[in-house]
Design an enzyme around this catalytic site. Structure first.
Site, PDB file in Angstrom:
ATOM      1  N   GLY A   1       2.454   3.203  13.864  1.00 49.70           N
ATOM      2  CA  GLY A   1       3.243   1.987  14.101  1.00 49.70           C
ATOM      3  C   GLY A   1       2.829   1.294  15.389  1.00 49.70           C
ATOM      4  O   GLY A   1       2.698   0.057  15.431  1.00 49.70           O
TER       5      GLY A   1
ATOM      6  N   GLY B   1       6.510   4.573   8.725  1.00 43.79           N
ATOM      7  CA  GLY B   1       5.638   5.732   8.879  1.00 43.79           C
ATOM      8  C   GLY B   1       5.743   6.286  10.283  1.00 43.79           C
ATOM      9  O   GLY B   1       6.770   6.145  10.950  1.00 43.79           O
ATOM     10  N   SER B   2       4.662   6.878  10.739  1.00 41.42           N
ATOM     11  CA  SER B   2       4.712   7.572  12.030  1.00 41.42           C
ATOM     12  C   SER B   2       4.685   6.579  13.194  1.00 41.42           C
ATOM     13  O   SER B   2       4.139   5.477  13.087  1.00 41.42           O
ATOM     14  CB  SER B   2       3.527   8.526  12.141  1.00 41.42           C
ATOM     15  OG  SER B   2       2.321   7.800  12.081  1.00 41.42           O
ATOM     16  N   THR B   3       5.263   7.009  14.292  1.00 39.35           N
ATOM     17  CA  THR B   3       5.315   6.155  15.481  1.00 39.35           C
ATOM     18  C   THR B   3       3.907   5.839  15.975  1.00 39.35           C
ATOM     19  O   THR B   3       3.618   4.720  16.401  1.00 39.35           O
ATOM     20  CB  THR B   3       6.148   6.860  16.567  1.00 39.35           C
ATOM     21  OG1 THR B   3       7.490   6.946  16.077  1.00 39.35           O
ATOM     22  CG2 THR B   3       6.146   6.087  17.869  1.00 39.35           C
TER      23      THR B   3
ATOM     24  N   GLU C   1       9.173  15.023  16.319  1.00 37.95           N
ATOM     25  CA  GLU C   1       9.588  14.907  14.918  1.00 37.95           C
ATOM     26  C   GLU C   1       8.811  15.938  14.107  1.00 37.95           C
ATOM     27  O   GLU C   1       7.579  15.885  14.062  1.00 37.95           O
ATOM     28  CB  GLU C   1       9.290  13.495  14.410  1.00 37.95           C
ATOM     29  CG  GLU C   1       9.774  13.284  12.998  1.00 37.95           C
ATOM     30  CD  GLU C   1       9.557  11.857  12.501  1.00 37.95           C
ATOM     31  OE1 GLU C   1       8.433  11.343  12.650  1.00 37.95           O
ATOM     32  OE2 GLU C   1      10.505  11.274  11.961  1.00 37.95           O
TER      33      GLU C   1
ATOM     34  N   LYS D   1       0.850  -1.194   0.000  1.00 36.83           N
ATOM     35  CA  LYS D   1       0.000   0.000   0.000  1.00 36.83           C
ATOM     36  C   LYS D   1       0.885   1.243   0.000  1.00 36.83           C
ATOM     37  O   LYS D   1       1.567   1.521   0.987  1.00 36.83           O
ATOM     38  CB  LYS D   1      -0.902   0.045   1.244  1.00 36.83           C
ATOM     39  CG  LYS D   1      -1.810   1.273   1.213  1.00 36.83           C
ATOM     40  CD  LYS D   1      -2.419   1.591   2.560  1.00 36.83           C
ATOM     41  CE  LYS D   1      -2.096   2.961   3.079  1.00 36.83           C
ATOM     42  NZ  LYS D   1      -2.180   4.094   2.180  1.00 36.83           N
TER      43      LYS D   1
ATOM     44  N   CYS E   1      12.977  10.381   8.004  1.00 31.10           N
ATOM     45  CA  CYS E   1      12.861   9.865   9.383  1.00 31.10           C
ATOM     46  C   CYS E   1      14.174   9.955  10.132  1.00 31.10           C
ATOM     47  O   CYS E   1      14.190  10.143  11.348  1.00 31.10           O
ATOM     48  CB  CYS E   1      12.356   8.424   9.353  1.00 31.10           C
ATOM     49  SG  CYS E   1      13.254   7.384   8.206  1.00 31.10           S
TER      50      CYS E   1
ATOM     51  N   GLU F   1       9.525   0.621  10.971  1.00 31.00           N
ATOM     52  CA  GLU F   1      10.532   1.676  10.824  1.00 31.00           C
ATOM     53  C   GLU F   1       9.786   2.988  11.009  1.00 31.00           C
ATOM     54  O   GLU F   1       9.004   3.395  10.151  1.00 31.00           O
ATOM     55  CB  GLU F   1      11.202   1.564   9.447  1.00 31.00           C
ATOM     56  CG  GLU F   1      12.539   2.254   9.400  1.00 31.00           C
ATOM     57  CD  GLU F   1      12.397   3.678   8.910  1.00 31.00           C
ATOM     58  OE1 GLU F   1      12.229   4.565   9.788  1.00 31.00           O
ATOM     59  OE2 GLU F   1      12.442   3.901   7.705  1.00 31.00           O
TER      60      GLU F   1
END
Ligand code: NDP
Length: 566
Positions: free
Chosen positions: A325, A320-322, A473, A268, A376, A342
């Site tokens: 995740g 992607g974003s924490t 971030e 995706k 990142c 990641e």
């Protein structure tokens, strides 16, 4: 962990003057905000422009406070004399769009064929540098996910999972060659879809993506050497969700090792950047990859969730974003799916007083302004040894004034467009928070294009570790400068973050590099360089930056089940 210093010692006071420039007094900077037309809708012609979420509207920007030097003035370090005009100007060098044909509509790529979404829905894909709609793309949903996972499962059982490694390798080599042959087309498309400068998509994203396929093609028939004494079996169907900052490169990081190890894939892409993945579908067809081995399903985040939770999936890889995740980790907890994450980062780029300063300046600029800082592992926290902080910040400001912001399709552009209106708003909000919390903002004076989502290269001094700009971030071209006195303090400050993805060290002493590296909780530590990537080198994080490694032999490990020989 304790915070030893809350203020930047030796950093510029707000009333400093450098080369006749004036930083704006604190009372004008702190928290000052002005509603200005959206980055892409500055001026009176905003009507009719399309924003990332389809709705027009203003972006709340912090007031541009630090009008410090007209961009056409030479920095003092050029030795032309104070405030001299730069004796030349770059001629426009636009890359041609002719090499790319963007169709009016794109479907999903399932089982080797382009199909429309079951719902029939589509979404608009927008060029962030111009706000034009590039095309409409089928919006995948749970039913499409189900079709794609079934196709991947069938391809795994009937063909790919049992294919000898040397045969899989041939396909991967073919894909690598095709990416190289079509590299210009990919670079132009990637720049139009992401807003990143053509120089970067041409010289970094696309060659590195091809390099990953070359590299893992080499491993496909050598898995017994990667895992001596064990038998490496593929996991099955891999669900892969990638972000918008390096669309083709992230695709390559994920698809190349998965296929090399004998897995099949449903990928995706991010909703704002589906086009290079859909062009990659064409490469799969050209390479005669068996149907169902690679499936590409654009769609919203909810579709990503349906994909990773699908019972037919054996492996999940997410970048992607924490926040998302963590949700994914929760979502598949209790299943036997193998997960690699990641996630975000807040890297420290540490400069000691014995560092080669000119090189360090270039490394700092590359560390935070490469890809508009939408990286990142970006070196978003600059830790400078106190004794050189003033000089380094002065020289950095000079260097910032030479960064060329603008049309990503121009080969001279250094800083292109921010990927979406939402991301621009996030950057804008965090920069305003930095000002409100008392940090001193510096932005070189430079004109931004009339349309598109752009942000000036930004530098904050007087930053405390507690400031949001030092902790969160930002994912934009925003650098926070802090200082340290001793190596211990540098390590403590570098590690004082929930993230642990990357770090940089600039020093003349090899022994210090090794001493620091052992103490820093970062998956990647660059020494006297930054943002260097190589397919042979593993990449991944500690702490909230995720787990698992991509790249290198370690990247294969994430796609195999190791068994003892029978
Ligand atoms: P997200 O983490 O939301 O998006 C990354 C990918 O995950 C996209 O393909 C997205 O789809 C998809 N996704 C979104 N929600 C879900 C879900 N519930 N389940 C599965 N997949 C999902 O990042 P954003 O684009 O929203 O960016 C927000 C912030 O995240 C950035 O400002 C930056 O700080 C950080 N980020 C970090 C990245 C990194 O490389 N570590 C990359 C991108 C962002 P869709 O695009 O359709 O929403």
């Amino acid at each position: 962990m304790t915070t030893r210093s809350r203020t930047v010692r030796g950093a510029h006071r707000p009333d400093d003057q450098v080369d006749g420039r004036h930083d704006v007094p604190a009372d004008e900077t702190s928290g000052a905000q002005a509603v200005v037309p959206s980055a892409g809708a500055r001026g009176a012609d905003s009507a009719g422009t399309v924003t990332g979420d389809g709705s027009p509207g203003p972006v709340i920007r912090p007031k541009v406070t630090a009008v410090v030097r007209p961009a056409e003035r030479a920095p003092a370090s050029w030795g032309l004399g104070d405030g001299q005009a730069i004796p030349w100007e770059y001629a426009p060098a636009p890359e041609s769009r002719e090499v790319v044909t963007i169709r009016e509509r794109y479907g999903l790529f399932i089982n080797g064929r382009e199909v429309q979404a079951v719902s029939g829905e589509t979404f608009a894909d927008v060029n962030p540098a111009t706000e034009e709609i590039l095309t409409h793309v089928a919006r995948g949903g749970p039913q499409d996910v189900d079709l794609a996972v079934r196709a991947a499962r069938t391809a795994f059982r009937r063909r790919w999972g049992a294919l000898p490694g040397r045969e899989r390798a041939k396909y991967l080599f073919r894909i690598a060659r095709l990416l190289q042959e079509r590299s210009r087309e990919f670079a132009v498309l990637e720049t139009m879809d992401t807003g990143k400068p053509i120089r970067e998509s041409r010289d970094v994203d696309i060659p590195l993506a091809a390099a990953h396929f070359w590299y893992y093609a080499g491993w496909a028939d050598k898995l017994e050497y990667a895992f001596p004494g064990r038998v490496a079996r593929p996991l099955g169907v891999a669900a892969q969700v990638i972000p918008w900052n390096f669309p083709l490169l992230m695709l390559a990081w994920k698809i190349a090792p998965a296929l090399a190890a004998g897995n099949t894939v449903v990928l995706k892409p991010a909703s704002t950047t589906p086009l290079s993945a859909l062009l990659f579908a064409d490469v799969c067809r050209q390479a005669d990859l068996p149907p169902g081995v690679v499936n590409i399903v654009p769609g919203p985040g909810s579709m990503g969730e349906a994909l990773i939770c699908h019972p037919g999936v054996d492996k999940v890889a997410f970048t992607g974003s924490t926040e998302i995740g963590k949700g994914i980790a929760r979502g598949i907890a209790g299943t036997d799916k193998v997960l690699t994450l990641e996630l975000g980062g807040k890297a420290a780029n540490i400069v000691f007083d014995d560092a080669p300063l000119d090189q360090a300046i270039e490394g700092i600029v590359n560390g935070i302004y490469f890809n508009q800082g939408e990286v990142c592992c970006a070196g978003s926290r600059l830790l400078v040894q106190e004794s050189i902080a003033d000089e380094l910040v002065d020289r950095l400001k000079d260097r910032l004034a030479t960064i060329r912001v603008g049309d990503p399709m121009d080969k001279n552009t250094d800083l292109g467009a921010i990927n979406s209106k939402a991301q621009l708003e996030k950057i804008t909000e965090l920069v305003a928070a930095g000002q409100a919390e008392g940090a001193t903002l510096y932005q070189p004076a430079c004109d931004l294009p009339d349309r598109g989502w752009f942000f000036r290269p930004t530098l904050f001094t007087n930053v405390a570790q507690s400031h949001r700009i030092a902790r969160e971030e930002i994912f934009g071209p925003v650098l926070s400068v802090l200082t340290f006195r001793t190596p211990d303090e540098a390590v403590e400050k570098a590690n004082n973050t929930p993230y642990g993805l990357s770090a940089g060290i600039w020093t003349d002493k090899g022994s210090r590099i090794l001493w620091m590296t052992r103490r820093m909780r970062a998956g990647v530590v660059w020494a006297n360089t930054f943002n260097r990537f190589d397919p042979t080198s593993p990449f991944g994080g500690y702490k909230e930056s995720g787990y698992g490694r991509e790249g290198g032999m370690q990247g294969l490990h994430a796609y195999v089940r190791l068994e003892d020989p029978a």
